[in-house]
Design a protein around this motif. Structure first.
Motif, PDB file in Angstrom:
ATOM      1  N   VAL A 160      81.790  31.587  30.191  1.00  0.00           N
ATOM      2  CA  VAL A 160      81.249  31.367  29.664  1.00  0.00           C
ATOM      3  C   VAL A 160      81.933  30.287  28.812  1.00  0.00           C
ATOM      4  N   HIS A 161      82.184  29.282  28.253  1.00  0.00           N
ATOM      5  CA  HIS A 161      82.941  28.427  27.646  1.00  0.00           C
ATOM      6  C   HIS A 161      81.739  28.770  25.899  1.00  0.00           C
ATOM      7  N   TYR A 162      82.051  29.191  24.729  1.00  0.00           N
ATOM      8  CA  TYR A 162      81.258  29.054  24.024  1.00  0.00           C
ATOM      9  C   TYR A 162      81.767  28.209  22.581  1.00  0.00           C
ATOM     10  N   PHE A 163      80.833  27.720  21.666  1.00  0.00           N
ATOM     11  CA  PHE A 163      81.480  26.461  20.411  1.00  0.00           C
ATOM     12  C   PHE A 163      80.280  27.338  19.531  1.00  0.00           C
ATOM     13  N   PHE A 164      81.084  27.881  18.288  1.00  0.00           N
ATOM     14  CA  PHE A 164      80.915  28.251  17.095  1.00  0.00           C
ATOM     15  C   PHE A 164      80.494  26.722  16.380  1.00  0.00           C
ATOM     16  N   VAL A 169      75.550  29.298  18.024  1.00  0.00           N
ATOM     17  CA  VAL A 169      76.610  29.007  18.760  1.00  0.00           C
ATOM     18  C   VAL A 169      75.283  28.294  19.670  1.00  0.00           C
ATOM     19  N   LEU A 170      76.555  27.687  20.540  1.00  0.00           N
ATOM     20  CA  LEU A 170      76.458  27.159  21.845  1.00  0.00           C
ATOM     21  C   LEU A 170      76.927  27.620  23.164  1.00  0.00           C
ATOM     22  N   THR A 171      76.336  28.522  24.042  1.00  0.00           N
ATOM     23  CA  THR A 171      76.806  28.565  25.362  1.00  0.00           C
ATOM     24  C   THR A 171      76.903  27.559  26.842  1.00  0.00           C
ATOM     25  N   TYR A 172      77.805  27.343  27.766  1.00  0.00           N
ATOM     26  CA  TYR A 172      77.192  27.392  28.561  1.00  0.00           C
ATOM     27  C   TYR A 172      78.273  28.431  29.798  1.00  0.00           C
ATOM     28  N   ALA A 173      77.063  28.676  30.639  1.00  0.00           N
ATOM     29  CA  ALA A 173      77.864  29.523  31.783  1.00  0.00           C
ATOM     30  C   ALA A 173      77.666  29.207  33.411  1.00  0.00           C
TER      31      ALA A 173
END
Length: 178
Positions: A160-164, A169-173
């Motif tokens: 999972v990459h995440y961006f604050f 917060v945006l996450t994608y798996a």
């Protein structure tokens, strides 16, 4: 802004809440704007969205007035969560004991929101109904922008990459490495 307005009117009438209606319509507007008027979305029995045209994988998320969607040639899951106290208040329902320790390392409210979002993204990616977020979706490693996730019952891994960002917060798996 939508083709086949009658079709969309019938579709959104299924939803009682005005917010859900707006989310559905806004998603369709974005879909057609980005992929063309021929783009068509359907849902599997698990409620996972699928594009029937063009033939791509899609993932969709909503949080307050924000919508995120992504397309790719491979299965993935995306989630967006607006910061708030809800995830922190409910953290015992979706985090195991070792994951709770991550809340002490940084802004606990922001971290709880990110962990919830990450597990939502993995749930969408895995498309396995009935996953227990605290037992079936386990954080095994955490770096500045990535989580490594293990689904022990299914012997699957995900990254999972995440961006604050300022409000959310945006996450994608995606599929993890074996």
């Amino acid at each position: 802004m939508l083709p086949a307005k009658k079709q969309y009117k019938e579709e959104i009438e299924q939803f009682g809440a005005l917010l859900r209606k707006k989310e559905r319509l806004a998603t369709r507007v974005l879909l057609h704007r980005e992929l063309g008027v021929e783009a068509n979305i359907d849902y599997l029995p698990s409620r996972r969205p699928v594009l029937t045209f063009p033939k791509k994988e899609i993932s969709i998320s909503h949080s307050h007035s924000y919508i995120a969607f992504s397309t790719a040639k491979f299965r993935h899951g995306i989630d967006i969560e607006v910061y708030g106290s809800r995830a922190l208040k409910l953290h015992k329902a979706f985090l195991n004991e070792s994951e709770v320790k991550l809340l002490a390392k940084e802004d606990s409210e922001q971290m709880a929101t990110m962990l919830w979002s990450a597990k939502e993204a993995v749930y969408k990616f895995a498309d396995i109904q009935g996953l227990d977020f605290s037992k079936d979706i386990l954080v095994t490693n955490h770096t500045a922008d990535t989580l490594h996730i293990y689904l022990p019952r299914f012997k699957k891994e995900s990254i999972v990459h995440y961006f604050f960002l300022q409000d959310f917060v945006l996450t994608y798996a995606i599929q993890g490495h074996k």
